[in-house]
Design a protein around this motif. Structure first.
Motif, PDB file in Angstrom:
ATOM      1  N   SER A 104      13.945  12.545  -2.598  1.00 56.85           N
ATOM      2  CA  SER A 104      15.054  13.489  -2.764  1.00 56.85           C
ATOM      3  C   SER A 104      14.594  14.829  -3.330  1.00 56.85           C
ATOM      4  O   SER A 104      15.355  15.800  -3.336  1.00 56.85           O
ATOM      5  CB  SER A 104      16.126  12.891  -3.674  1.00 56.85           C
ATOM      6  OG  SER A 104      15.600  12.613  -4.961  1.00 56.85           O
ATOM      7  N   ASP A 105      13.358  14.905  -3.810  1.00 61.81           N
ATOM      8  CA  ASP A 105      12.834  16.159  -4.363  1.00 61.81           C
ATOM      9  C   ASP A 105      12.130  17.016  -3.314  1.00 61.81           C
ATOM     10  O   ASP A 105      11.693  18.133  -3.621  1.00 61.81           O
ATOM     11  CB  ASP A 105      11.850  15.852  -5.503  1.00 61.81           C
ATOM     12  CG  ASP A 105      12.535  15.156  -6.673  1.00 61.81           C
ATOM     13  OD1 ASP A 105      13.721  15.456  -6.914  1.00 61.81           O
ATOM     14  OD2 ASP A 105      11.888  14.310  -7.326  1.00 61.81           O
ATOM     15  N   ILE A 106      12.001  16.519  -2.100  1.00 61.21           N
ATOM     16  CA  ILE A 106      11.390  17.314  -1.029  1.00 61.21           C
ATOM     17  C   ILE A 106      12.278  18.528  -0.746  1.00 61.21           C
ATOM     18  O   ILE A 106      13.491  18.386  -0.621  1.00 61.21           O
ATOM     19  CB  ILE A 106      11.238  16.472   0.253  1.00 61.21           C
ATOM     20  CG1 ILE A 106      10.333  15.267  -0.012  1.00 61.21           C
ATOM     21  CG2 ILE A 106      10.692  17.315   1.400  1.00 61.21           C
ATOM     22  CD1 ILE A 106      10.258  14.301   1.156  1.00 61.21           C
ATOM     23  N   PRO A 107      11.721  19.733  -0.652  1.00 61.67           N
ATOM     24  CA  PRO A 107      12.555  20.920  -0.399  1.00 61.67           C
ATOM     25  C   PRO A 107      13.377  20.781   0.887  1.00 61.67           C
ATOM     26  O   PRO A 107      12.883  20.285   1.905  1.00 61.67           O
ATOM     27  CB  PRO A 107      11.518  22.050  -0.269  1.00 61.67           C
ATOM     28  CG  PRO A 107      10.339  21.560  -1.035  1.00 61.67           C
ATOM     29  CD  PRO A 107      10.301  20.072  -0.839  1.00 61.67           C
ATOM     30  N   VAL A 108      14.613  21.210   0.827  1.00 65.84           N
ATOM     31  CA  VAL A 108      15.574  21.250   1.931  1.00 65.84           C
ATOM     32  C   VAL A 108      15.919  19.843   2.446  1.00 65.84           C
ATOM     33  O   VAL A 108      17.051  19.386   2.316  1.00 65.84           O
ATOM     34  CB  VAL A 108      15.087  22.130   3.104  1.00 65.84           C
ATOM     35  CG1 VAL A 108      16.156  22.164   4.209  1.00 65.84           C
ATOM     36  CG2 VAL A 108      14.813  23.547   2.627  1.00 65.84           C
ATOM     37  N   PRO A 118      17.182  16.887  -0.588  1.00 68.80           N
ATOM     38  CA  PRO A 118      18.586  16.812  -1.011  1.00 68.80           C
ATOM     39  C   PRO A 118      19.538  16.492   0.129  1.00 68.80           C
ATOM     40  O   PRO A 118      20.577  15.866  -0.077  1.00 68.80           O
ATOM     41  CB  PRO A 118      18.849  18.217  -1.567  1.00 68.80           C
ATOM     42  CG  PRO A 118      17.518  18.771  -1.895  1.00 68.80           C
ATOM     43  CD  PRO A 118      16.580  18.188  -0.891  1.00 68.80           C
ATOM     44  N   ALA A 119      19.196  16.919   1.335  1.00 64.04           N
ATOM     45  CA  ALA A 119      20.102  16.711   2.472  1.00 64.04           C
ATOM     46  C   ALA A 119      20.061  15.286   2.992  1.00 64.04           C
ATOM     47  O   ALA A 119      21.101  14.723   3.365  1.00 64.04           O
ATOM     48  CB  ALA A 119      19.744  17.684   3.603  1.00 64.04           C
ATOM     49  N   LEU A 120      18.874  14.690   3.041  1.00 67.58           N
ATOM     50  CA  LEU A 120      18.724  13.369   3.658  1.00 67.58           C
ATOM     51  C   LEU A 120      18.672  12.225   2.659  1.00 67.58           C
ATOM     52  O   LEU A 120      19.120  11.120   2.965  1.00 67.58           O
ATOM     53  CB  LEU A 120      17.447  13.332   4.514  1.00 67.58           C
ATOM     54  CG  LEU A 120      17.415  14.233   5.744  1.00 67.58           C
ATOM     55  CD1 LEU A 120      16.118  14.014   6.505  1.00 67.58           C
ATOM     56  CD2 LEU A 120      18.594  13.966   6.632  1.00 67.58           C
ATOM     57  N   PHE A 121      18.130  12.471   1.480  1.00 69.29           N
ATOM     58  CA  PHE A 121      17.871  11.373   0.560  1.00 69.29           C
ATOM     59  C   PHE A 121      18.771  11.397  -0.676  1.00 69.29           C
ATOM     60  O   PHE A 121      18.496  10.745  -1.674  1.00 69.29           O
ATOM     61  CB  PHE A 121      16.392  11.375   0.158  1.00 69.29           C
ATOM     62  CG  PHE A 121      15.476  11.276   1.343  1.00 69.29           C
ATOM     63  CD1 PHE A 121      15.435  10.110   2.109  1.00 69.29           C
ATOM     64  CD2 PHE A 121      14.684  12.350   1.738  1.00 69.29           C
ATOM     65  CE1 PHE A 121      14.604  10.017   3.217  1.00 69.29           C
ATOM     66  CE2 PHE A 121      13.854  12.271   2.840  1.00 69.29           C
ATOM     67  CZ  PHE A 121      13.818  11.098   3.588  1.00 69.29           C
ATOM     68  N   ARG A 122      19.849  12.179  -0.585  1.00 71.27           N
ATOM     69  CA  ARG A 122      20.951  12.098  -1.557  1.00 71.27           C
ATOM     70  C   ARG A 122      22.233  11.985  -0.740  1.00 71.27           C
ATOM     71  O   ARG A 122      23.026  12.918  -0.654  1.00 71.27           O
ATOM     72  CB  ARG A 122      20.996  13.333  -2.448  1.00 71.27           C
ATOM     73  CG  ARG A 122      19.802  13.503  -3.372  1.00 71.27           C
ATOM     74  CD  ARG A 122      19.878  14.804  -4.149  1.00 71.27           C
ATOM     75  NE  ARG A 122      18.635  15.084  -4.854  1.00 71.27           N
ATOM     76  CZ  ARG A 122      18.353  16.252  -5.416  1.00 71.27           C
ATOM     77  NH1 ARG A 122      19.239  17.250  -5.357  1.00 71.27           N
ATOM     78  NH2 ARG A 122      17.190  16.451  -6.031  1.00 71.27           N
TER      79      ARG A 122
END
Length: 426
Positions: free
Chosen positions: A254-258, A261-265
């Motif tokens: 979830s900390d991967i940029p862009v 947050p979109a895919l893993f939250r």
């Protein structure tokens, strides 16, 4: 007389041979590139078009002068068209087509973002990606339901009804039980019920599959609309207040940029949808079940000769498709909204288009669904920044993208050979 007719025929053949599908697409891309360069470049401003890597205007961002960006990406789109017109090898068609479309969209966005009012002249990439996946979710589930059916030789026009019945069943039984899991199971059963009717009438009684699909869509609209008015409108607290699946965050990813947050939250449905794409793709092309399914969809007589139970395979896969579509319908009422009449709003038919655009492949259907989801999210974004484009046109964007994709980009695709053809055991 016959010798004079030969040159005319030869000329016709040469003309037809020149305007291949690749060159036709190249001509369209060239025209789009010219429009982007001239029109978008003229309408853009010299403000910075900001594409932020967060959900707000703060933080890191990719910036480009609006006018320069609109012209630059327009030229790239036109160059892709010129390359196709020049007759590049066919293997480059998909790559250059993708580059051209992306460049045209970026040119358009440079115009729109740079021309937006102060304080709104940025595009939050996280929100765009998240919105694209959320809006594509019912399309992903619906297209997968279509893959399961049509790879087995049964046309599934009833995706709309399966999604709608799943959404209604999830909302109703989730509300009555107070459990999202009961609602999810009920949604799967609701979608399977529509599929059962499709299977019985199309496989057992040989009713025209397209006509039957349309009838089942109307049945789902009628039944859910009637029960909505009788139950949910009169007592929404009891019948239309299902609990919702919360957000499940995956640490580190979830900390991967862009994309993080979109895919893993996100909620269960996004993870489940992506997992189903992977599982169905592997099962379809790497397992005995998949081999039998494809054999039944291509040549059921030969499959029957080799001992495959054709009708059993079709029944099983059509019911499984209903389960998948029903869960897709629940992604509305167990994650986002309360149930309303005909809330699917044609998404089942867009899922059918995604199935065709994706060439009857799970991964292709996923990419097509994301394309249509992006068009939908783009319309929402443009409305939020106060774009000068009429709101009615923005609402048309996903449907317009569907028509352009299926009519102009798919080209000649071949459905499974036995798709839509009833099988009568001899």
């Amino acid at each position: 007389m016959s010798t004079m007719a030969v040159p005319d025929v030869a000329v016709a053949q040469v003309d037809e041979g020149f305007w291949t599908r690749t060159r036709k697409i190249g001509a369209v891309l060239l025209a789009l590139g010219v429009v982007a360069t001239v029109v978008f470049g003229a309408l853009a401003t010299d403000q910075q078009a900001r594409f932020t890597l967060s959900e707000t205007d703060g933080g890191a961002a990719l910036e480009i002068d609006g006018t320069i960006g609109a012209i630059l990406f327009g030229v790239i789109a036109a160059a892709s068209g010129v390359a196709l017109l020049a007759g590049v090898p066919k293997r480059w068609l998909t790559t250059l087509l993708g580059v051209g479309i992306v460049a045209f969209v970026l040119s358009f966005l440079c115009w729109q973002v740079s021309a937006a009012p102060e304080g709104r002249n940025f595009m939050p990439m996280v929100n765009m990606v998240r919105g694209t996946f959320i809006l594509a979710l019912p399309l992903i589930f619906g297209a997968l339901a279509g893959v399961l059916c049509e790879r087995s030789g049964v046309v599934n026009v009833a995706i709309e009804g399966q999604l709608l019945m799943g959404a209604f069943s999830g909302a109703l039984f989730g509300s009555l039980s107070g459990s999202v899991w009961v609602g999810l199971v009920a949604a799967a059963i609701g979608g399977a019920f529509i599929s059962l009717l499709l299977a019985v009438f199309a496989i057992r009684y040989l009713v025209d599959q397209v006509v039957m699909g349309i009838v089942l869509n109307l049945l789902a609209v009628g039944v859910t609309g009637f029960l909505y008015e009788r139950l949910m409108q009169t007592d929404a607290q009891k019948y239309n207040s299902a609990p919702r699946f919360g957000t499940w965050e995956i640490p580190l990813l979830s900390d991967i940029p862009v994309l993080g947050p979109a895919l893993f939250r996100s909620n269960l449905f996004l993870y489940l949808g992506l997992l189903l794409v992977l599982v169905i793709h592997i099962a379809l092309f790497r397992t005995r079940w998949g081999l039998r399914t494809r054999a039944v969809g291509e040549h059921p007589t030969a499959a029957d000769t080799l001992g495959v139970k054709v009708l059993r395979v079709r029944y099983r896969n059509v019911l499984l498709a209903g389960v998948v579509a029903g869960i897709g319908g629940a992604s509305y009422t167990l994650a986002l909204y309360s149930f309303t009449k005909n809330m699917i709003g044609g998404k089942g038919f867009i899922a059918l288009a995604a199935l065709i655009f994706g060439r009857w492949s799970p991964t292709g259907a996923l990419l097509a669904a994301l394309f249509f989801g992006f068009a939908d999210q783009l319309g929402t974004y443009l409305g939020a920044i106060g774009s000068g484009i009429p709101s009615q046109f923005l609402a048309m964007l996903p449907y317009l993208a569907t028509m352009l994709a299926v009519a102009g980009l798919v080209g000649r695709v071949r459905a499974p050979a036995a798709d839509g053809k009833p099988y009568i055991k001899g």
